[in-house]
Scaffold this motif. Sequence first.
Motif, PDB file in Angstrom:
ATOM      1  N   LEU A  32     -53.918  -5.173 -39.930  1.00 57.47           N
ATOM      2  CA  LEU A  32     -53.226  -3.971 -39.626  1.00 57.47           C
ATOM      3  C   LEU A  32     -53.398  -3.567 -41.374  1.00 57.47           C
ATOM      4  O   LEU A  32     -53.371  -4.297 -42.103  1.00 57.47           O
ATOM      5  N   GLY A  33     -52.790  -2.370 -41.319  1.00 59.41           N
ATOM      6  CA  GLY A  33     -52.922  -1.888 -42.795  1.00 59.41           C
ATOM      7  C   GLY A  33     -53.863  -1.278 -43.390  1.00 59.41           C
ATOM      8  O   GLY A  33     -54.545  -1.495 -44.696  1.00 59.41           O
ATOM      9  N   ASP A  34     -55.193  -1.767 -42.567  1.00 63.65           N
ATOM     10  CA  ASP A  34     -56.759  -1.231 -43.801  1.00 63.65           C
ATOM     11  C   ASP A  34     -57.029  -0.176 -43.727  1.00 63.65           C
ATOM     12  O   ASP A  34     -56.268   0.727 -42.763  1.00 63.65           O
ATOM     13  N   GLU A  35     -57.324   0.232 -44.642  1.00 61.57           N
ATOM     14  CA  GLU A  35     -57.920   1.372 -44.913  1.00 61.57           C
ATOM     15  C   GLU A  35     -59.335   1.735 -44.643  1.00 61.57           C
ATOM     16  O   GLU A  35     -60.466   0.971 -44.832  1.00 61.57           O
ATOM     17  N   TRP A  64     -49.729   4.944 -35.129  1.00 63.94           N
ATOM     18  CA  TRP A  64     -50.891   3.644 -35.209  1.00 63.94           C
ATOM     19  C   TRP A  64     -51.515   3.766 -36.365  1.00 63.94           C
ATOM     20  O   TRP A  64     -52.565   3.172 -37.126  1.00 63.94           O
ATOM     21  N   LEU A  65     -51.786   5.470 -36.998  1.00 65.30           N
ATOM     22  CA  LEU A  65     -52.985   6.319 -36.941  1.00 65.30           C
ATOM     23  C   LEU A  65     -52.581   7.238 -38.117  1.00 65.30           C
ATOM     24  O   LEU A  65     -51.176   7.629 -38.108  1.00 65.30           O
ATOM     25  N   ASP A  66     -52.443   6.659 -39.774  1.00 68.25           N
ATOM     26  CA  ASP A  66     -52.234   7.769 -41.333  1.00 68.25           C
ATOM     27  C   ASP A  66     -53.819   8.700 -41.741  1.00 68.25           C
ATOM     28  O   ASP A  66     -54.934   8.017 -42.059  1.00 68.25           O
ATOM     29  N   ARG A  68     -54.599   9.449 -44.419  1.00 72.68           N
ATOM     30  CA  ARG A  68     -54.108   9.132 -46.312  1.00 72.68           C
ATOM     31  C   ARG A  68     -54.790  10.432 -46.871  1.00 72.68           C
ATOM     32  O   ARG A  68     -53.961  10.802 -47.408  1.00 72.68           O
ATOM     33  N   GLN A  86     -56.332   4.701 -41.866  1.00 68.25           N
ATOM     34  CA  GLN A  86     -55.255   3.763 -42.075  1.00 68.25           C
ATOM     35  C   GLN A  86     -54.614   2.953 -40.696  1.00 68.25           C
ATOM     36  O   GLN A  86     -54.070   4.026 -40.583  1.00 68.25           O
ATOM     37  N   PHE A  88     -52.400   1.207 -38.838  1.00 73.46           N
ATOM     38  CA  PHE A  88     -51.437   0.665 -38.495  1.00 73.46           C
ATOM     39  C   PHE A  88     -50.845   0.021 -36.928  1.00 73.46           C
ATOM     40  O   PHE A  88     -50.238  -0.380 -36.675  1.00 73.46           O
ATOM     41  N   TYR A  89     -51.459  -0.554 -36.014  1.00 76.21           N
ATOM     42  CA  TYR A  89     -52.285  -0.929 -34.667  1.00 76.21           C
ATOM     43  C   TYR A  89     -51.204  -2.419 -35.136  1.00 76.21           C
ATOM     44  O   TYR A  89     -52.613  -2.791 -35.733  1.00 76.21           O
TER      45      TYR A  89
ATOM     46  N   ARG B 127     -44.271  -0.206 -44.222  1.00 77.20           N
ATOM     47  CA  ARG B 127     -45.381   0.575 -44.612  1.00 77.20           C
ATOM     48  C   ARG B 127     -46.083   1.158 -46.312  1.00 77.20           C
ATOM     49  O   ARG B 127     -47.535   1.905 -45.657  1.00 77.20           O
ATOM     50  N   LEU B 130     -47.751  -1.012 -47.842  1.00 77.55           N
ATOM     51  CA  LEU B 130     -49.204  -0.846 -47.680  1.00 77.55           C
ATOM     52  C   LEU B 130     -50.145   0.549 -48.176  1.00 77.55           C
ATOM     53  O   LEU B 130     -51.021   0.898 -48.403  1.00 77.55           O
ATOM     54  N   PRO B 134     -53.330  -0.910 -50.403  1.00 75.18           N
ATOM     55  CA  PRO B 134     -53.605  -1.166 -48.181  1.00 75.18           C
ATOM     56  C   PRO B 134     -54.042  -2.712 -48.316  1.00 75.18           C
ATOM     57  O   PRO B 134     -54.251  -3.343 -46.810  1.00 75.18           O
ATOM     58  N   ASP B 135     -54.779  -3.213 -49.328  1.00 78.74           N
ATOM     59  CA  ASP B 135     -54.639  -4.431 -49.233  1.00 78.74           C
ATOM     60  C   ASP B 135     -53.659  -5.311 -49.811  1.00 78.74           C
ATOM     61  O   ASP B 135     -54.122  -6.346 -49.676  1.00 78.74           O
ATOM     62  N   LYS B 140     -48.587  -7.040 -45.093  1.00 78.31           N
ATOM     63  CA  LYS B 140     -49.292  -6.975 -43.336  1.00 78.31           C
ATOM     64  C   LYS B 140     -48.606  -8.078 -42.803  1.00 78.31           C
ATOM     65  O   LYS B 140     -48.412  -7.771 -41.777  1.00 78.31           O
ATOM     66  N   LEU B 143     -44.957  -7.182 -41.662  1.00 77.31           N
ATOM     67  CA  LEU B 143     -45.242  -5.485 -40.689  1.00 77.31           C
ATOM     68  C   LEU B 143     -45.818  -5.829 -39.822  1.00 77.31           C
ATOM     69  O   LEU B 143     -44.769  -5.439 -38.450  1.00 77.31           O
ATOM     70  N   MET B 147     -42.906  -6.001 -36.660  1.00 75.71           N
ATOM     71  CA  MET B 147     -43.351  -5.156 -35.086  1.00 75.71           C
ATOM     72  C   MET B 147     -43.737  -5.641 -33.742  1.00 75.71           C
ATOM     73  O   MET B 147     -43.792  -5.329 -33.265  1.00 75.71           O
ATOM     74  N   ASP B 152     -43.988  -0.463 -31.978  1.00 73.50           N
ATOM     75  CA  ASP B 152     -43.742   0.917 -32.320  1.00 73.50           C
ATOM     76  C   ASP B 152     -44.454   1.443 -30.956  1.00 73.50           C
ATOM     77  O   ASP B 152     -45.325   0.579 -30.280  1.00 73.50           O
TER      78      ASP B 152
END
Lengths: 276, 183
Positions: A32-35, A64-66, A68, A86, A88-89, B127, B130, B134-135, B140, B143, B147, B152
């Motif tokens: 979650l949150g990884d780029e 669930w998806l950006d 960026r 990114q 967000f799932y 969000r 993040l 992102p790290d 995380k 969130l 969730m 979501d």
Amino acid sequence: MRWLLLGLLLPLPVLAQPRIVAENPHGYGWWLGDELVQHIRIDLSDGVSLDPASLPRPRRVDYWLDLRGISARETRDGIELTLSWQNFYSAMEPKRQEVPSSPIRLSNGAEAVLPGFSFVTSPIRPLTAPSSPDQLLPDPEFRLIDPYPHRAGLVGAVFMFVASFAALAWHQAWWPFHARPARPFTRAARRLRRLADPAMQRRLLHRALDAAFGKVMIGEDLSQFLADRPEFASMADRLADFFHGSDAAFFGVGPVVEGDVAALARDLSRIERGQR
Amino acid sequence: MRRLVCIALITLALVFAGATVWRGYVLWMVERDNADIRALAAGQNVARRATANPNALHAHVLFLSWRDNLPEAQEMLAAMGTERPDLLAEVHFAIGNAQMRAAYEQIEANRLEDAVPAVNLAKAAYREALRILPDYRDAKVNLDLAMRLVRDMPRPEAEGEDDPENRPRRLWTDLPGLPRGAP
């Protein structure tokens, strides 16, 4: 009429699909949150460019998806796009997610597709972990500003100021550099102020002239001295008067010439320190 | 020549004198901001200074969000600027935590309809944290926790369809009786 139709049909082969090579992020090991960064190379023929308006905008592509950001870089035989996604799932178990493809348009009217990709995202916390208030990670720490670089900056500035001021004092023969032999006129001018006897004043200035000349200096040496130290040229007449005055005062030769020895020494000192 | 050296040395000394004064002023401001941060960490509120740097604003937001004063915290956050993304992400995280605490209070009071929007605000704050960093692992985890409370869901309109932006050619309405937009 037939030729006109043929002319309309001819450009069609130019609309051939460009070659698109995608360098996708790894398919596994995402949270979650990884780029996720995707590089796409598009080979374009000469004179053809990408319509920038057709590129996908950075936005929330799905719940669930950006997307960026997207950046384009011209290369030798086309263009290289860098898409930063990114994830967000919030996965309950490892799950494969599909990033959609996006259509793009070229300047010659041809259409192409930026390929999508898929990746497996995994849960961060165990499935059975409770979602109770005590599981919430606490607020971040208060962060003090590190004063060390600012202190070092102040110390550096103080040091530079002291050093430059010391250089100025040395150059101007101020205390503690006032007794420097290389400033004989300055030293003489300061001592003259405390001497009342005109004969002693003359002696003192002669010693200063000797020191400045490097050897004992007499009236005939004046032109030689001025040639060696041209900065004193403006004082030639007053120095000549001073030597004549000394000849009269000490040896009784020639007419008595009155002159303010202390003022002469002061002016010589000013020239010596670069103030005139 | 001597005259030039003399002028150069005077200029240099003046420049460094100015630099010393400026450096001293900057250090004094840093020490003052640090005193504010220590006071806020110890639980005493202090007035926000106009010259407060991102660290001091970060401390203000932590102080206010811990005491559930979110409107003021948002105001401070807006003043932080983007020069310190690490601090900005932490501030969003702290605001998310404050929203989560509010949500848990509603849950305990059995007002679930009020808890859901609070959790959604918390999710937006995490969000954002993040998005900036992102790290950021703490964000995380929290969130993920939020969730699990309120998952979501795909927007109902978007179900089974790509984002409208991906279909730029679909210009005609789906209204019956208006085939391809014609009358």
